[in-house]
Design an enzyme around this catalytic site. Sequence first.
Site, PDB file in Angstrom:
ATOM      1  N   THR A 125       0.829  -1.204   0.000  1.00  0.00           N
ATOM      2  CA  THR A 125       0.000   0.000   0.000  1.00  0.00           C
ATOM      3  C   THR A 125       0.866   1.257   0.000  1.00  0.00           C
ATOM      4  O   THR A 125       1.993   1.241   0.510  1.00  0.00           O
ATOM      5  CB  THR A 125      -0.907   0.001   1.255  1.00  0.00           C
ATOM      6  N   ASP A 126       0.312   2.342  -0.534  1.00  0.00           N
ATOM      7  CA  ASP A 126       1.027   3.627  -0.495  1.00  0.00           C
ATOM      8  C   ASP A 126       1.170   4.144   0.940  1.00  0.00           C
ATOM      9  O   ASP A 126       1.960   5.054   1.193  1.00  0.00           O
ATOM     10  CB  ASP A 126       0.319   4.677  -1.365  1.00  0.00           C
ATOM     11  N   GLU A 127       0.396   3.556   1.869  1.00  0.00           N
ATOM     12  CA  GLU A 127       0.444   4.054   3.251  1.00  0.00           C
ATOM     13  C   GLU A 127       1.801   3.802   3.911  1.00  0.00           C
ATOM     14  O   GLU A 127       2.110   4.406   4.935  1.00  0.00           O
ATOM     15  CB  GLU A 127      -0.695   3.449   4.085  1.00  0.00           C
ATOM     16  N   TYR A 153      -1.382  -0.422  11.171  1.00  0.00           N
ATOM     17  CA  TYR A 153      -1.643  -1.082   9.880  1.00  0.00           C
ATOM     18  C   TYR A 153      -0.501  -0.832   8.900  1.00  0.00           C
ATOM     19  O   TYR A 153       0.102  -1.762   8.367  1.00  0.00           O
ATOM     20  CB  TYR A 153      -2.966  -0.588   9.275  1.00  0.00           C
ATOM     21  N   LYS A 157       2.345  -3.397   7.211  1.00  0.00           N
ATOM     22  CA  LYS A 157       2.538  -3.586   5.766  1.00  0.00           C
ATOM     23  C   LYS A 157       3.985  -3.263   5.376  1.00  0.00           C
ATOM     24  O   LYS A 157       4.577  -3.929   4.530  1.00  0.00           O
ATOM     25  CB  LYS A 157       1.567  -2.693   4.975  1.00  0.00           C
TER      26      LYS A 157
HETATM   27  P1  NAD Z   1     -10.071  -6.858   2.807  1.00  0.00           P
HETATM   28  O1  NAD Z   1      -9.981  -6.579   4.269  1.00  0.00           O
HETATM   29  O2  NAD Z   1     -11.322  -6.518   2.072  1.00  0.00           O
HETATM   30  O3  NAD Z   1      -9.817  -8.429   2.548  1.00  0.00           O
HETATM   31  C1  NAD Z   1      -8.807  -9.124   3.196  1.00  0.00           C
HETATM   32  C2  NAD Z   1      -9.023 -10.623   2.925  1.00  0.00           C
HETATM   33  O4  NAD Z   1      -7.946 -11.339   3.548  1.00  0.00           O
HETATM   34  C3  NAD Z   1     -10.307 -11.175   3.521  1.00  0.00           C
HETATM   35  O5  NAD Z   1     -10.952 -12.030   2.599  1.00  0.00           O
HETATM   36  C4  NAD Z   1      -9.850 -11.957   4.743  1.00  0.00           C
HETATM   37  O6  NAD Z   1     -10.697 -13.047   5.077  1.00  0.00           O
HETATM   38  C5  NAD Z   1      -8.471 -12.420   4.282  1.00  0.00           C
HETATM   39  N1  NAD Z   1      -7.561 -12.699   5.416  1.00  0.00           N
HETATM   40  C6  NAD Z   1      -7.317 -11.903   6.486  1.00  0.00           C
HETATM   41  N2  NAD Z   1      -6.452 -12.499   7.306  1.00  0.00           N
HETATM   42  C7  NAD Z   1      -6.125 -13.682   6.731  1.00  0.00           C
HETATM   43  C8  NAD Z   1      -5.242 -14.738   7.097  1.00  0.00           C
HETATM   44  N3  NAD Z   1      -4.538 -14.707   8.232  1.00  0.00           N
HETATM   45  N4  NAD Z   1      -5.140 -15.799   6.263  1.00  0.00           N
HETATM   46  C9  NAD Z   1      -5.846 -15.857   5.111  1.00  0.00           C
HETATM   47  N5  NAD Z   1      -6.708 -14.896   4.735  1.00  0.00           N
HETATM   48  C10 NAD Z   1      -6.833 -13.821   5.531  1.00  0.00           C
HETATM   49  O7  NAD Z   1      -8.800  -6.156   2.165  1.00  0.00           O
HETATM   50  P2  NAD Z   1      -8.642  -5.416   0.753  1.00  0.00           P
HETATM   51  O8  NAD Z   1      -9.107  -4.021   0.878  1.00  0.00           O
HETATM   52  O9  NAD Z   1      -9.177  -6.288  -0.311  1.00  0.00           O
HETATM   53  O10 NAD Z   1      -7.049  -5.372   0.652  1.00  0.00           O
HETATM   54  C11 NAD Z   1      -6.333  -6.461   0.076  1.00  0.00           C
HETATM   55  C12 NAD Z   1      -4.850  -6.150   0.121  1.00  0.00           C
HETATM   56  O11 NAD Z   1      -4.590  -4.946  -0.593  1.00  0.00           O
HETATM   57  C13 NAD Z   1      -4.309  -5.943   1.532  1.00  0.00           C
HETATM   58  O12 NAD Z   1      -3.038  -6.536   1.609  1.00  0.00           O
HETATM   59  C14 NAD Z   1      -4.202  -4.429   1.665  1.00  0.00           C
HETATM   60  O13 NAD Z   1      -3.178  -4.072   2.548  1.00  0.00           O
HETATM   61  C15 NAD Z   1      -3.884  -4.025   0.244  1.00  0.00           C
HETATM   62  N6  NAD Z   1      -4.323  -2.688  -0.182  1.00  0.00           N
HETATM   63  C16 NAD Z   1      -5.610  -2.279   0.007  1.00  0.00           C
HETATM   64  C17 NAD Z   1      -6.012  -1.032  -0.453  1.00  0.00           C
HETATM   65  C18 NAD Z   1      -7.448  -0.568  -0.301  1.00  0.00           C
HETATM   66  O14 NAD Z   1      -7.740   0.589  -0.595  1.00  0.00           O
HETATM   67  N7  NAD Z   1      -8.379  -1.408   0.146  1.00  0.00           N
HETATM   68  C19 NAD Z   1      -5.104  -0.206  -1.098  1.00  0.00           C
HETATM   69  C20 NAD Z   1      -3.783  -0.644  -1.276  1.00  0.00           C
HETATM   70  C21 NAD Z   1      -3.425  -1.899  -0.823  1.00  0.00           C
HETATM   71  P1  TYD Z   2     -10.430   4.446   4.907  1.00  0.00           P
HETATM   72  O1  TYD Z   2     -11.467   4.073   3.891  1.00  0.00           O
HETATM   73  O2  TYD Z   2     -10.483   3.817   6.243  1.00  0.00           O
HETATM   74  O3  TYD Z   2      -9.010   4.218   4.200  1.00  0.00           O
HETATM   75  P2  TYD Z   2      -7.521   4.665   4.719  1.00  0.00           P
HETATM   76  O4  TYD Z   2      -7.579   5.062   6.137  1.00  0.00           O
HETATM   77  O5  TYD Z   2      -6.748   3.393   4.522  1.00  0.00           O
HETATM   78  O6  TYD Z   2      -7.106   5.769   3.799  1.00  0.00           O
HETATM   79  O7  TYD Z   2     -10.500   6.023   5.116  1.00  0.00           O
HETATM   80  C1  TYD Z   2     -10.346   6.913   4.032  1.00  0.00           C
HETATM   81  C2  TYD Z   2     -10.354   8.315   4.590  1.00  0.00           C
HETATM   82  O8  TYD Z   2     -11.650   8.590   5.124  1.00  0.00           O
HETATM   83  C3  TYD Z   2      -9.388   8.531   5.754  1.00  0.00           C
HETATM   84  O9  TYD Z   2      -8.881   9.854   5.671  1.00  0.00           O
HETATM   85  C4  TYD Z   2     -10.260   8.378   6.992  1.00  0.00           C
HETATM   86  C5  TYD Z   2     -11.587   8.919   6.516  1.00  0.00           C
HETATM   87  N1  TYD Z   2     -12.812   8.323   7.141  1.00  0.00           N
HETATM   88  C6  TYD Z   2     -13.809   9.166   7.626  1.00  0.00           C
HETATM   89  O10 TYD Z   2     -13.708  10.405   7.580  1.00  0.00           O
HETATM   90  N2  TYD Z   2     -14.931   8.588   8.170  1.00  0.00           N
HETATM   91  C7  TYD Z   2     -15.097   7.239   8.253  1.00  0.00           C
HETATM   92  O11 TYD Z   2     -16.139   6.785   8.803  1.00  0.00           O
HETATM   93  C8  TYD Z   2     -14.064   6.389   7.726  1.00  0.00           C
HETATM   94  C9  TYD Z   2     -14.188   4.895   7.786  1.00  0.00           C
HETATM   95  C10 TYD Z   2     -12.933   6.982   7.174  1.00  0.00           C
END
Ligand code: NAD
Ligand code: TYD
Length: 339
Positions: A125-127, A153, A157
């Site tokens: 992630t970019d985070e 988090y 990562k």
């Molecule tokens: P999500 O929380 O929707 O899904 C995570 C999945 O992983 C779930 O299906 C969960 O059951 C599974 N999981 C969790 N712990 C596990 C374990 N110990 N063993 C096997 N499976 C397990 O997450 P997401 O938003 O789809 O993100 C997926 C990946 O992409 C993550 O690694 C996250 O860090 C990365 N990512 C997410 C975003 C975003 O905006 N959502 C952006 C950049 C990177």
């Molecule tokens: P989020 O979707 O949790 O992603 P991330 O924290 O990984 O960027 O949050 C996106 C942005 O929205 C973040 O600045 C936190 C804010 N946020 C709210 O203002 N209200 C909410 O209820 C949530 C879940 C997030």
Amino acid sequence: MTIIVTGGAGFIGSNFVFHMLDKYPDYRIVCLDKLTYAGNLSTLAPVMDNPNFRFVKADICDREAVNRLFEEEHPDIVVNFAAESHVDRSIEDPGIFLQTNILGTATLMDACRKYGITRYHQVSTDEVYGDLPLDRPDLFFTEETPIHTSSPYSSSKAGADLLVLAYHRTYGLPVTISRCSNNYGPYHFPEKLIPLMIANCLNDKPLPVYGEGLNVRDWLYVEDHCKAIDLIIHKGRVGEVYNGGGRDGRRNIDIGKLICKELGKPETLITHVTDRKGHDMRYAIDPTKIHNELGWLPETKFADGIKKTIAWYLENREWWETIISGEYQNYYEKMYGNR
Ligand code: NAD
Ligand code: TYD
């Protein structure tokens, strides 16, 4: 070609499973997922009967289960999406983030070393780069930006990323890493900003904006992220990190207003609540490297992607209503009850 996709029952992983089965009808896709609160088997219902797809319920930290799967499937590629992914939950309870995100990654890579693969891809992630100031719109994250995390988090990562690079340098494991910005689109769990706001708006409930809502996120439509990973695992250079982003930064408050407008609801639903601890101000990705090397650019503009996403949540009410009627209620009360 056999690909193990971990976390394939979650948001991005499931979109990736659909993308791969659709684009490569001769690939075998094996999904390994623990089915935590964020994993949803019903999401994968459309592909459960596909002979090229297999679902296995297991924890990426369970060495025996992971090794057994490698012995059965002989994967060519592993794409690791499995993670605890919500910043707010990591602030409440970091332990499981360290367990899954760091130790789980190591367990998977140990199996890759033991059985041999052509590529291990880590979805990061970019985070991991921390945040950028609001008054410097000229700054973007590149792959050279130092790791400087803010939340448990993002730290977990970043820890995983460092391990992945160490396994490459020390053991020669053929790895790649992608660091993408915030995704949005179908099957996004409604604890995250966009789906939470859509669900609340449809239910005429307050839209909680942390602090003033001036924080900026660089939104990337999930399909574009899946295409980036597809390119990296096939054409990316081993040992490299690739950033991906939408170049479409938006303030949280503006997202709330836009969702109200699209759904014909009053902006008075927007409610400012106590800010997140350590809240990152701005994320913005410079995708020059992946563009120059692999020809990737995001195809969906935010203005179109948000419309598509809202339409999906309207057409798939049962998917998210089932989620928010269950254990999610306790989560919501805990996180927002006294905020
Ligand atoms: P999500 O929380 O929707 O899904 C995570 C999945 O992983 C779930 O299906 C969960 O059951 C599974 N999981 C969790 N712990 C596990 C374990 N110990 N063993 C096997 N499976 C397990 O997450 P997401 O938003 O789809 O993100 C997926 C990946 O992409 C993550 O690694 C996250 O860090 C990365 N990512 C997410 C975003 C975003 O905006 N959502 C952006 C950049 C990177
Ligand atoms: P989020 O979707 O949790 O992603 P991330 O924290 O990984 O960027 O949050 C996106 C942005 O929205 C973040 O600045 C936190 C804010 N946020 C709210 O203002 N209200 C909410 O209820 C949530 C879940 C997030």
